[in-house]
Design a protein around this motif. Structure first.
Motif, mmCIF file in Angstrom:
data_model
loop_
_atom_site.group_PDB
_atom_site.id
_atom_site.type_symbol
_atom_site.label_atom_id
_atom_site.label_comp_id
_atom_site.label_asym_id
_atom_site.label_seq_id
_atom_site.Cartn_x
_atom_site.Cartn_y
_atom_site.Cartn_z
ATOM 1 N N TYR A 31 11.552 -8.702 -8.916
ATOM 2 C CA TYR A 31 10.560 -7.658 -8.640
ATOM 3 C C TYR A 31 10.619 -7.148 -7.210
ATOM 4 O O TYR A 31 10.838 -7.903 -6.255
ATOM 5 N N LEU A 32 10.419 -5.864 -7.068
ATOM 6 C CA LEU A 32 10.101 -5.248 -5.795
ATOM 7 C C LEU A 32 8.579 -5.303 -5.628
ATOM 8 O O LEU A 32 7.837 -5.106 -6.598
ATOM 9 N N ILE A 33 8.134 -5.540 -4.405
ATOM 10 C CA ILE A 33 6.706 -5.532 -4.086
ATOM 11 C C ILE A 33 6.424 -4.355 -3.175
ATOM 12 O O ILE A 33 7.094 -4.197 -2.151
ATOM 13 N N ARG A 44 -3.516 7.998 -4.441
ATOM 14 C CA ARG A 44 -2.911 6.783 -3.930
ATOM 15 C C ARG A 44 -1.498 7.092 -3.445
ATOM 16 O O ARG A 44 -0.705 7.699 -4.160
ATOM 17 N N ASP A 45 -1.184 6.646 -2.244
ATOM 18 C CA ASP A 45 0.095 6.950 -1.611
ATOM 19 C C ASP A 45 0.907 5.687 -1.377
ATOM 20 O O ASP A 45 0.363 4.630 -1.060
ATOM 21 N N PHE A 46 2.206 5.831 -1.457
ATOM 22 C CA PHE A 46 3.139 4.758 -1.131
ATOM 23 C C PHE A 46 3.105 4.487 0.368
ATOM 24 O O PHE A 46 3.042 5.415 1.180
ATOM 25 N N VAL A 47 3.158 3.202 0.736
ATOM 26 C CA VAL A 47 3.186 2.816 2.151
ATOM 27 C C VAL A 47 4.506 2.133 2.498
ATOM 28 O O VAL A 47 5.193 2.530 3.443
ATOM 29 N N ALA A 48 4.881 1.097 1.745
ATOM 30 C CA ALA A 48 6.096 0.339 2.045
ATOM 31 C C ALA A 48 6.465 -0.502 0.835
ATOM 32 O O ALA A 48 5.641 -0.750 -0.038
ATOM 33 N N ARG A 49 7.722 -0.953 0.796
ATOM 34 C CA ARG A 49 8.146 -1.839 -0.290
ATOM 35 C C ARG A 49 9.217 -2.787 0.222
ATOM 36 O O ARG A 49 9.888 -2.506 1.230
ATOM 37 N N GLY A 54 14.426 -9.739 0.178
ATOM 38 C CA GLY A 54 14.309 -9.199 1.524
ATOM 39 C C GLY A 54 14.975 -7.858 1.721
ATOM 40 O O GLY A 54 14.839 -7.251 2.784
ATOM 41 N N GLY A 55 15.680 -7.385 0.710
ATOM 42 C CA GLY A 55 16.317 -6.082 0.821
ATOM 43 C C GLY A 55 15.415 -4.987 0.295
ATOM 44 O O GLY A 55 14.239 -5.199 0.042
ATOM 45 N N HIS A 56 16.018 -3.816 0.097
ATOM 46 C CA HIS A 56 15.306 -2.671 -0.488
ATOM 47 C C HIS A 56 14.041 -2.323 0.287
ATOM 48 O O HIS A 56 13.026 -1.921 -0.294
ATOM 49 N N ILE A 57 14.078 -2.441 1.611
ATOM 50 C CA ILE A 57 12.911 -2.126 2.422
ATOM 51 C C ILE A 57 12.833 -0.620 2.630
ATOM 52 O O ILE A 57 13.844 0.033 2.923
ATOM 53 N N ALA A 58 11.647 -0.083 2.455
ATOM 54 C CA ALA A 58 11.414 1.345 2.688
ATOM 55 C C ALA A 58 9.989 1.543 3.178
ATOM 56 O O ALA A 58 9.099 0.746 2.841
ATOM 57 N N TYR A 59 9.775 2.597 3.969
ATOM 58 C CA TYR A 59 8.459 2.915 4.515
ATOM 59 C C TYR A 59 8.161 4.384 4.311
ATOM 60 O O TYR A 59 9.056 5.227 4.329
ATOM 61 N N ASN A 65 7.715 2.636 12.151
ATOM 62 C CA ASN A 65 7.625 2.181 13.543
ATOM 63 C C ASN A 65 6.239 1.657 13.906
ATOM 64 O O ASN A 65 5.999 1.303 15.069
ATOM 65 N N ARG A 66 5.323 1.604 12.961
ATOM 66 C CA ARG A 66 4.004 1.006 13.200
ATOM 67 C C ARG A 66 3.735 -0.165 12.254
ATOM 68 O O ARG A 66 3.070 -1.128 12.637
ATOM 69 N N PHE A 67 4.215 -0.075 11.034
ATOM 70 C CA PHE A 67 3.990 -1.114 10.034
ATOM 71 C C PHE A 67 5.305 -1.843 9.756
ATOM 72 O O PHE A 67 6.373 -1.234 9.765
ATOM 73 N N ILE A 68 5.208 -3.132 9.487
ATOM 74 C CA ILE A 68 6.375 -3.923 9.104
ATOM 75 C C ILE A 68 6.045 -4.723 7.853
ATOM 76 O O ILE A 68 5.038 -5.437 7.819
ATOM 77 N N ILE A 69 6.914 -4.603 6.853
ATOM 78 C CA ILE A 69 6.748 -5.388 5.623
ATOM 79 C C ILE A 69 7.710 -6.565 5.668
ATOM 80 O O ILE A 69 8.851 -6.429 6.120
ATOM 81 N N SER A 70 7.236 -7.713 5.208
ATOM 82 C CA SER A 70 8.067 -8.909 5.209
ATOM 83 C C SER A 70 7.609 -9.806 4.074
ATOM 84 O O SER A 70 6.585 -9.549 3.432
#
Length: 117
Positions: A31-33, A44-49, A54-59, A65-70
């Motif tokens: 799953y992607l989160i 409702r808007d997309f923020v990050a995934r 640990g791959g497939h990171i998008a913002y 440059n303000r939020f970090i997903i981990s």
């Protein structure tokens, strides 16, 4: 897959918050989160995934440059570190899960983030 979001609160502009999304269920690595947010009267808007590996990171552009997903595999938890918060970041934040090529079909309850000016 069950998701539990937490960590919201009230913070002044320029401050920081860390949201957590605790996941449970089988085959989480498939799953992607994603994090989404919904402000009053808005869609409702997309923020990050992030992918569970640990791959497939998008913002969204609005949070780059303000939020970090981990994620922490040992805790089955995905985090959203939010910095330099702005009043326009005020919203209910939701985490959701999807398999690649599918829609987000597992949603947690929201957590309120309020940024005061």
């Amino acid at each position: 897959v069950q998701l539990q979001a937490s960590g919201g609160g009230v913070v002044q502009a320029g401050g920081s918050l860390r949201l957590s999304c605790a996941a449970s269920g089988p085959n989480l690595s498939n799953y992607l989160i994603g994090w989404f947010r919904q402000a009053p009267g808005k869609e409702r808007d997309f923020v990050a995934r992030i992918g569970w590996n640990g791959g497939h990171i998008a913002y969204a552009d609005s949070v780059k440059n303000r939020f970090i997903i981990s994620r922490d595999d040992a805790k089955n938890t995905v985090y959203l570190q939010m910095t330099a918060l702005r009043p326009e970041d005020t919203a209910v934040y939701y985490c959701a899960a999807k398999r690649p090529s599918f829609e987000y079909d597992h949603w947690g309850q929201g957590t309120q983030v309020t940024v005061s000016s």
